[in-house]
Design a protein around this motif. Structure first.
Motif, mmCIF file in Angstrom:
data_model
loop_
_atom_site.group_PDB
_atom_site.id
_atom_site.type_symbol
_atom_site.label_atom_id
_atom_site.label_comp_id
_atom_site.label_asym_id
_atom_site.label_seq_id
_atom_site.Cartn_x
_atom_site.Cartn_y
_atom_site.Cartn_z
ATOM 1 N N GLY A 121 1.101 -0.936 -0.198
ATOM 2 C CA GLY A 121 0.367 -0.303 0.015
ATOM 3 C C GLY A 121 1.114 1.132 -0.105
ATOM 4 O O GLY A 121 2.017 1.895 1.329
ATOM 5 N N ALA A 122 0.599 2.093 -0.954
ATOM 6 C CA ALA A 122 1.090 3.961 -0.478
ATOM 7 C C ALA A 122 0.254 4.766 -0.139
ATOM 8 O O ALA A 122 -1.172 4.508 -0.630
ATOM 9 N N PRO A 123 0.713 5.340 0.595
ATOM 10 C CA PRO A 123 -0.084 6.257 1.220
ATOM 11 C C PRO A 123 -0.940 7.896 -0.388
ATOM 12 O O PRO A 123 0.262 7.793 -0.579
ATOM 13 N N LEU A 124 -1.910 7.780 0.627
ATOM 14 C CA LEU A 124 -2.598 8.957 -0.250
ATOM 15 C C LEU A 124 -1.992 10.370 0.908
ATOM 16 O O LEU A 124 -2.764 10.428 1.750
ATOM 17 N N ARG A 125 -1.171 10.604 0.053
ATOM 18 C CA ARG A 125 -0.720 12.203 0.930
ATOM 19 C C ARG A 125 -1.367 13.391 0.141
ATOM 20 O O ARG A 125 -1.070 13.615 -0.619
ATOM 21 N N THR A 126 -1.606 13.930 1.407
ATOM 22 C CA THR A 126 -1.801 15.513 1.305
ATOM 23 C C THR A 126 -1.190 16.329 0.839
ATOM 24 O O THR A 126 0.332 15.932 1.643
ATOM 25 N N ALA A 127 -1.075 17.269 0.562
ATOM 26 C CA ALA A 127 0.471 18.839 0.038
ATOM 27 C C ALA A 127 0.223 19.186 1.995
ATOM 28 O O ALA A 127 1.802 19.213 2.177
ATOM 29 N N GLU A 128 -0.410 18.672 2.985
ATOM 30 C CA GLU A 128 -0.120 19.491 4.337
ATOM 31 C C GLU A 128 0.505 17.893 4.935
ATOM 32 O O GLU A 128 1.019 18.134 6.113
ATOM 33 N N GLY A 129 0.323 16.743 4.546
ATOM 34 C CA GLY A 129 1.347 15.754 4.723
ATOM 35 C C GLY A 129 0.563 14.772 5.554
ATOM 36 O O GLY A 129 0.676 14.212 6.562
ATOM 37 N N TYR A 130 -0.996 14.865 5.597
ATOM 38 C CA TYR A 130 -1.804 13.647 5.803
ATOM 39 C C TYR A 130 -1.220 13.084 5.152
ATOM 40 O O TYR A 130 -2.357 12.541 3.720
ATOM 41 N N ASN A 131 -1.649 11.512 5.413
ATOM 42 C CA ASN A 131 -1.781 9.646 4.355
ATOM 43 C C ASN A 131 -3.646 10.170 5.033
ATOM 44 O O ASN A 131 -4.034 9.213 6.541
ATOM 45 N N LEU A 132 -4.517 10.102 4.011
ATOM 46 C CA LEU A 132 -5.757 10.079 4.090
ATOM 47 C C LEU A 132 -6.228 8.274 3.697
ATOM 48 O O LEU A 132 -7.037 8.177 4.464
ATOM 49 N N GLY A 133 -5.260 7.293 3.040
ATOM 50 C CA GLY A 133 -5.220 5.916 2.612
ATOM 51 C C GLY A 133 -4.551 5.798 1.858
ATOM 52 O O GLY A 133 -3.791 6.297 2.376
ATOM 53 N N THR A 134 -4.822 4.419 1.321
ATOM 54 C CA THR A 134 -3.653 3.791 0.434
ATOM 55 C C THR A 134 -4.252 3.354 -1.196
ATOM 56 O O THR A 134 -5.285 3.350 -1.109
ATOM 57 N N LEU A 135 -3.575 3.377 -2.146
ATOM 58 C CA LEU A 135 -3.869 3.038 -2.873
ATOM 59 C C LEU A 135 -2.935 1.743 -2.400
ATOM 60 O O LEU A 135 -2.183 1.487 -2.658
ATOM 61 N N CYS A 136 -3.786 0.101 -2.505
ATOM 62 C CA CYS A 136 -3.316 -0.775 -2.166
ATOM 63 C C CYS A 136 -3.321 -2.077 -2.966
ATOM 64 O O CYS A 136 -4.570 -1.840 -3.566
ATOM 65 N N ILE A 137 -2.753 -3.267 -3.398
ATOM 66 C CA ILE A 137 -2.918 -4.128 -4.234
ATOM 67 C C ILE A 137 -2.822 -5.356 -3.239
ATOM 68 O O ILE A 137 -1.834 -5.629 -2.490
ATOM 69 N N VAL A 138 -3.490 -6.367 -3.120
ATOM 70 C CA VAL A 138 -3.458 -7.615 -2.299
ATOM 71 C C VAL A 138 -3.688 -8.623 -3.173
ATOM 72 O O VAL A 138 -3.778 -8.540 -4.739
ATOM 73 N N ASP A 139 -2.726 -9.896 -2.687
ATOM 74 C CA ASP A 139 -2.871 -11.228 -3.135
ATOM 75 C C ASP A 139 -2.413 -12.037 -2.230
ATOM 76 O O ASP A 139 -2.501 -11.752 -0.947
ATOM 77 N N LYS A 140 -3.261 -13.623 -2.889
ATOM 78 C CA LYS A 140 -3.620 -14.959 -1.159
ATOM 79 C C LYS A 140 -2.231 -15.562 -1.868
ATOM 80 O O LYS A 140 -2.438 -16.757 -0.915
ATOM 81 N N GLN A 141 -0.892 -15.176 -2.541
ATOM 82 C CA GLN A 141 0.089 -15.820 -2.576
ATOM 83 C C GLN A 141 0.574 -14.857 -2.424
ATOM 84 O O GLN A 141 1.214 -13.631 -2.497
ATOM 85 N N PRO A 142 1.825 -15.061 -1.903
ATOM 86 C CA PRO A 142 2.772 -14.568 -1.372
ATOM 87 C C PRO A 142 3.640 -13.720 -2.685
ATOM 88 O O PRO A 142 3.580 -14.856 -4.105
ATOM 89 N N ARG A 143 4.153 -13.142 -2.681
ATOM 90 C CA ARG A 143 5.633 -12.302 -4.048
ATOM 91 C C ARG A 143 6.321 -11.527 -3.653
ATOM 92 O O ARG A 143 6.425 -10.722 -2.609
ATOM 93 N N GLU A 144 7.081 -11.395 -4.259
ATOM 94 C CA GLU A 144 8.405 -10.345 -4.278
ATOM 95 C C GLU A 144 7.545 -8.636 -4.483
ATOM 96 O O GLU A 144 7.016 -8.518 -5.613
ATOM 97 N N PHE A 145 8.560 -7.582 -4.672
ATOM 98 C CA PHE A 145 7.564 -6.448 -4.742
ATOM 99 C C PHE A 145 8.692 -6.166 -4.593
ATOM 100 O O PHE A 145 9.615 -5.224 -3.476
ATOM 101 N N SER A 146 8.892 -5.760 -5.505
ATOM 102 C CA SER A 146 10.838 -4.759 -5.835
ATOM 103 C C SER A 146 10.813 -2.927 -5.266
ATOM 104 O O SER A 146 9.572 -2.927 -5.467
#
Length: 179
Positions: A121-146
């Motif tokens: 998940g990467a934060p949805l960050r405002t210009a003021e520095g507040y993390n409102l949420g995320t854009l996230c990806i999910v899987d039911k299998q383990p995986r690498e993420f470079s």
């Protein structure tokens, strides 16, 4: 709120201000919108994962503005959503194999029937520095993420935040065209 993350305080110090900023954007409980859905679908395809979400962390729940792969689920408790952890960080949060993460051993999404194994998940960050949420990806299998993958996810999250801000500005102009 029941916190299922072992040894982690889910409430950032600026949570009251963060929640106020989230409310200001007036995006919670709104209908699906094309740009958000397109970005989530693009993330799912780019990373070849079954689930991608634009998730906003409210006081007691994590609400999905866009949802690919978990259609019909509008929100989950803040105390079980991994997005609640991700907003604590300024960069991407990645769990390549969630069952090997000590803080997730009591989390029902990981240990229960859902079977979450991978989360980024990467934060949805405002210009003021507040993390409102995320854009996230999910899987039911383990995986690498470079690191390159993390950078792409962060760039997509920045586009989501741009869309949130544009949506807010458009609405403000419609409500008060003189301002």
């Amino acid at each position: 709120m029941k916190n299922t993350f072992i040894g982690v305080n889910l409430i950032p110090q600026n949570d009251e201000e963060r929640l106020q900023k989230l409310q200001e954007f007036d995006i919670l409980n709104t209908p699906p919108e094309g740009a958000f859905n397109h970005i989530a679908a693009m993330a799912a395809r780019m990373f070849n994962v079954p689930i991608a979400l634009v998730a906003l962390v409210d006081s007691e729940r994590v609400w999905f503005k866009a949802n690919v792969g978990m259609e019909g689920v509008e929100n989950v408790s803040r105390g079980i959503s991994l997005c609640s952890l991700a907003i604590l960080n300024d960069g991407p949060t990645v769990f390549p194999d969630a069952v090997n993460e000590p803080c997730l051993l009591a989390n029902p999404l990981v240990t229960g029937n859902f079977g979450l194994r991978f989360y980024a998940g990467a934060p949805l960050r405002t210009a003021e520095g507040y993390n409102l949420g995320t854009l996230c990806i999910v899987d039911k299998q383990p995986r690498e993420f470079s690191e390159a993958d993390q950078k792409v996810l962060s760039q997509l999250a920045a586009i989501v935040m741009d869309e949130i801000e544009l949506r807010y500005l458009r609405k403000k102009v419609v409500e008060d065209p003189v301002a």
